[in-house]
Structures are given as C-alpha cells and as structure tokens.
Design a protein around this motif. Sequence first.
Motif: not given
Length: 176
Positions: A10-11, A13, A15, A79-80, A97, A101, A103, A170, A172
């Motif tokens: 997730a990182q 992207k 944040n 969420s996105v 998208r 993200e 977070l 982080h 997903e």
Amino acid sequence: AFLSGSIVDAQSKYNLRNLIEGNNKLVDVEVQALGRLRENVGLPTDTAQRIAQALLAAQVASASGGSGSETPAPILPRSVANLGWLGLDASTVASLRPHVELLPNRTPVNLNTASKEVIAAMIEGLDLGSADRLVQLRQRDPFKTLDAVLANIPAELKLDVRFVGINSSHFEVRGR
C-alpha cells in the motif's frame, strides 16, 4: 479446492492522508507532490487542490461532528473508491486509483515498489524518464538504503525521509 490471492504494498502509492497534518492544516509540500502526480497521470490542473481542500473540509467536519456551515462538507472517504464523495468524477477516480491510497496514518512512499509516476511526484525535480530508470534499477537489485537511491539521481535533488523510504508497513491482502 483452490486458493489464490495477492499482496500489494500500500505504500507503493501516494497516501492522501499525508496532505493534512494532525492539527487540520494542509501540508504544502504534500499538496505540491500530489500536483506533480496529477500532472504525471494527465489530470486537470485543479485536481490536487480540489482533493486537498475537500479532504481537509471532510476531516474538519468529521472531527467536529458536522460541517459547521450552511454548505454541507463532503464525507470523509475511507478508501480510494470513495473519492467520489469529494466531488471527483468517476474518470478522475479511475485515473488516480493505481497511484493513490488512503492509509490510516501518514506514511512515506516506498521507492522499492512505487510506480515511476509516484516516484517522480515524490522527488521534486525528477522527471518520468529518471524515475523509470530507478524502477529498472530496483528490479535488478532493490534499494537497501536511501543513499543507494541518492547515488542514482541527479546530485542537486534531495530525498526527505518524511516523504520517501525503502520499507513498508501497510499492505493490501486479497485472497480467494
């Protein structure tokens, strides 16, 4: 029976929570980074500012229990997929998208997993070609330190550990 799944960093992207400091104040450096990301993915000029202002209004309203004005504040997205709540159209959300993200707390972007568009946005002055070169370098040998990244970008560019790193906390996880 079968089992399949995937794990996404997730990182990798940007944040969107980084846009706002704890005291409900926009972080100018982060808004500028989102502006560069917006440019890298070809979105309208006002997109970054609209997102930042709407997220700030939604966070303030969420913290205070209401908008406090006659104009209703947007709902704070979880969420996105919920970015439409901020007034963004579906095509803008679809374009963002893969690159953003939401977070639970502020996080740096992991340069070992981020796309070239995100890397170029996070390192001010870095063009997409140089960011793509970093992506190619890390595919052969992931960066072990930020000094390894610094050795592969123009000397006048700086890395700030508040905004970029080489690790993640982080992820997903999707399973089926």
